[in-house]
Design a protein around this motif. Structure first.
Motif, PDB file in Angstrom:
ATOM      1  N   SER A   1       0.828  -1.215   0.000  1.00 61.17           N
ATOM      2  CA  SER A   1       0.000   0.000   0.000  1.00 61.17           C
ATOM      3  C   SER A   1       0.862   1.266   0.000  1.00 61.17           C
ATOM      4  O   SER A   1       0.470   2.285  -0.582  1.00 61.17           O
ATOM      5  CB  SER A   1      -0.949  -0.006   1.202  1.00 61.17           C
ATOM      6  N   LYS A   2       2.035   1.198   0.633  1.00 67.02           N
ATOM      7  CA  LYS A   2       2.939   2.347   0.590  1.00 67.02           C
ATOM      8  C   LYS A   2       3.519   2.535  -0.807  1.00 67.02           C
ATOM      9  O   LYS A   2       3.689   3.669  -1.271  1.00 67.02           O
ATOM     10  CB  LYS A   2       4.067   2.149   1.607  1.00 67.02           C
TER      11      LYS A   2
ATOM     12  N   MET B   1      -0.859   4.704  -1.303  1.00 65.65           N
ATOM     13  CA  MET B   1      -2.175   4.652  -0.657  1.00 65.65           C
ATOM     14  C   MET B   1      -2.064   3.842   0.630  1.00 65.65           C
ATOM     15  O   MET B   1      -2.662   2.774   0.776  1.00 65.65           O
ATOM     16  CB  MET B   1      -3.217   4.017  -1.589  1.00 65.65           C
ATOM     17  N   PRO B   2      -1.264   4.326   1.606  1.00 63.67           N
ATOM     18  CA  PRO B   2      -0.994   3.521   2.808  1.00 63.67           C
ATOM     19  C   PRO B   2      -2.226   3.195   3.634  1.00 63.67           C
ATOM     20  O   PRO B   2      -2.221   2.245   4.410  1.00 63.67           O
ATOM     21  CB  PRO B   2      -0.013   4.399   3.591  1.00 63.67           C
ATOM     22  N   HIS B   3      -3.292   3.968   3.462  1.00 63.14           N
ATOM     23  CA  HIS B   3      -4.511   3.733   4.247  1.00 63.14           C
ATOM     24  C   HIS B   3      -5.247   2.468   3.814  1.00 63.14           C
ATOM     25  O   HIS B   3      -6.008   1.887   4.588  1.00 63.14           O
ATOM     26  CB  HIS B   3      -5.449   4.932   4.113  1.00 63.14           C
ATOM     27  N   ILE B   4      -5.025   2.029   2.582  1.00 63.79           N
ATOM     28  CA  ILE B   4      -5.771   0.866   2.071  1.00 63.79           C
ATOM     29  C   ILE B   4      -5.462  -0.387   2.877  1.00 63.79           C
ATOM     30  O   ILE B   4      -6.357  -1.159   3.232  1.00 63.79           O
ATOM     31  CB  ILE B   4      -5.463   0.644   0.575  1.00 63.79           C
TER      32      ILE B   4
ATOM     33  N   PHE C   1      -4.501  -0.691   5.975  1.00 64.48           N
ATOM     34  CA  PHE C   1      -5.126  -0.632   7.304  1.00 64.48           C
ATOM     35  C   PHE C   1      -6.605  -0.981   7.216  1.00 64.48           C
ATOM     36  O   PHE C   1      -7.129  -1.763   8.021  1.00 64.48           O
ATOM     37  CB  PHE C   1      -4.940   0.755   7.907  1.00 64.48           C
ATOM     38  N   ILE C   2      -7.294  -0.414   6.233  1.00 70.31           N
ATOM     39  CA  ILE C   2      -8.730  -0.663   6.100  1.00 70.31           C
ATOM     40  C   ILE C   2      -9.001  -2.123   5.744  1.00 70.31           C
ATOM     41  O   ILE C   2      -9.914  -2.755   6.293  1.00 70.31           O
ATOM     42  CB  ILE C   2      -9.327   0.281   5.032  1.00 70.31           C
TER      43      ILE C   2
END
Length: 503
Positions: free
Chosen positions: A205-206, A210-213, A215-216
């Protein structure tokens, strides 16, 4: 751990305590005659009568159930991922292109499908599917750098595996491994596997900014898994988690495209072992076999703890009176060895071990090996020829969550289940400690020796063992593994004893 993973749980009735007589066809009853689905699946496991080296036919000796599709799906995803990892590692070390990786993965999917149907689905229904030896992946660059040849490596693994199977050495080592040692091994493998896949998803994701993807996706997977645990539906974890992870990532904007078009790989061994085609290595010579000898010994020695963990997971998940359908370690070694020899001669990149991404979900779903094995083979053929499913299987939001919920979290749960009573925690802690120092094979062999000698774990169990079982066999296995690891430079801080492996 939920009820569907407890030993001998899941709707036990008085029928379990009555000796069942008659063939599978005679004893089979429709699911509508049982109070719930769990009772029906338990009954199916109890009435199966698998035959070794004789035809086992669908509907006569076993049936297909929709639960079989779950381990088949998980196994296919895991196979594409693991074979792709081995082929990619070889390709990097030998300067081969992406076309080699894709074509060899397709080739291996077709090869494994044949042997899965032949052995696990037909002749050896208690032999787990011959999968991929993941722990060898980090060692491949060292083997190539030393001049090792993949065909020589595979042939020696098959030869040593067959010798171990014929001598019943695999089942003997399993019998000498206590619950504490096995439970600790499962805990270590489960924890390391889970953290590695979480880290891989976070890094992916990094990389796409889009690092938040990640986590979600992980948070959604945790909530979904908890809900399935609550309703005793963990066998649905793989397909639902894959769908949730893939759909969530795609809707949040993660890039994905189908790129692998339909097609067939080269099917000729002469192509794969040519001087200027396939591997571009030609055939191996005597020196090639000498170089890979210690690695082949190590690979087969690592089979026992791997196979044992898979067998124990079945024992924990299945109800009473199902001994006949439990995975047979020696039969699994036999089928894996034959598959390894033939696959290596044909030109495949795979190194074989027990297929964890199949047997763990199958145990959770309370299904025997054969039916799901045939479905797995069919899905592998479809993935190989169609091509597009391979793109989806190796997409991180799908692949990572499939491995986490389908293999590594269940291993953690099984490990905790095995170490919750008696003095098993002592042995489990030492296994984790020693495995972290070197690797699981070292941790297993050292702790098995200490446990059987009575230095840790149950003193009563140690006292009941013969001299051979107490220390001669465990000590021999520990010394053999340690010497081999020292030869190839796997002991931390100690240079390889064989100069050709120093790098």
């Amino acid at each position: 751990m939920s009820n569907d993973s407890l030993p001998n749980s899941g709707g036990a009735t008085l029928e379990e305590d009555i000796a069942l007589s008659g063939s599978y066809e005679q004893l089979h009853k429709p699911s509508s005659s049982f109070p719930n689905r769990d009772a029906y699946l338990n009954h199916e496991l109890q009435i199966m009568q698998p035959k070794r080296w004789k035809p086992n036919l669908p509907f006569r000796d076993y049936r297909f159930e929709y639960e079989d599709a779950i381990p088949a799906l998980a196994a296919t995803i895991g196979k594409v991922v693991m074979v792709g990892a081995i082929a990619a590692t070889f390709a990097g070390a030998l300067n081969l292109g992406d076309a080699f990786i894709l074509e060899n993965v397709r080739y291996e999917l077709l090869i494994v499908s044949f042997f899965v149907i032949l052995f696990s689905g037909f002749l050896l229904p208690t032999a787990n599917l011959a999968g991929t030896h993941g722990p060898l992946i980090p060692l491949i660059p060292i083997v190539v750098l030393a001049g090792g040849h993949p065909m020589a490596f595979g042939l020696l693994i098959g030869l040593f595996g067959m010798l171990l199977a014929i001598s019943k050495g695999g089942s003997l080592l399993a019998e000498l491994t206590s619950k504490g040692v096995c439970g600790g091994l499962l805990l270590y493998l489960g924890f390391i596997g889970t953290t590695s896949q979480v880290t891989k998803l976070l890094n992916w994701s990094k990389d796409i900014n889009m690092p938040h993807i990640a986590f979600i996706v992980i948070l959604g997977t945790i909530v979904l898994y908890a809900i399935l645990e609550n309703y005793n539906k963990r066998w649905l974890a793989v397909p639902l988690s894959c769908f949730l992870g893939g759909a969530t990532a795609f809707l949040l904007g993660a890039p994905f495209a189908f790129e692998t078009a339909p097609g067939m790989p080269h099917m000729s061994p002469m192509y794969w072992w040519g001087e200027n085609t396939g591997w571009m290595l030609g055939l191996p010579n005597l020196e090639s076999f000498m170089v890979v000898l210690p690695f082949a010994v190590l690979a087969v020695a690592m089979w026992s703890p791997d196979f044992l963990g898979h067998q124990v997971f079945q024992k924990i998940s299945y109800p009473k009176r199902t001994e006949k359908v439990i995975m047979d370690i020696d039969d699994t070694m036999t089928s894996a060895s034959i598959r390894q020899v033939v696959g290596s001669v044909l030109g495949g990149a795979n190194f074989t071990s027990s297929w964890g991404t199949y047997i763990v979900p199958a145990a959770i779903a309370k299904r025997p090996i054969p039916a799901g094995a045939i479905l797995t083979a069919l899905l592998c053929v479809v993935a190989a020829i169609w091509g597009y499913p391979m793109d989806l299987a190796i997409w991180e939001p799908v692949m990572c969550v499939a491995l986490i919920v389908g293999v590594f979290i269940p291993l953690l749960e099984a490990g905790m289940e095995m170490t919750r009573e008696g003095k098993t925690t002592q042995s489990a802690a030492i296994v984790v400690f020693a495995s972290a120092l070197v690797n699981p094979a070292f941790g297993w062999s050292l702790t098995m020796l200490l446990d059987n000698m009575g230095l840790i774990g149950s003193k009563e169990r140690s006292a009941g063992l013969s001299k051979m079982s107490r220390w001669i066999i465990p000590a021999g296995m520990f010394v053999l593994l340690t010497v081999v690891m020292a030869m190839v430079g796997m002991l931390p801080g100690i240079p390889a004893l064989m100069p050709s492996f120093r790098h």
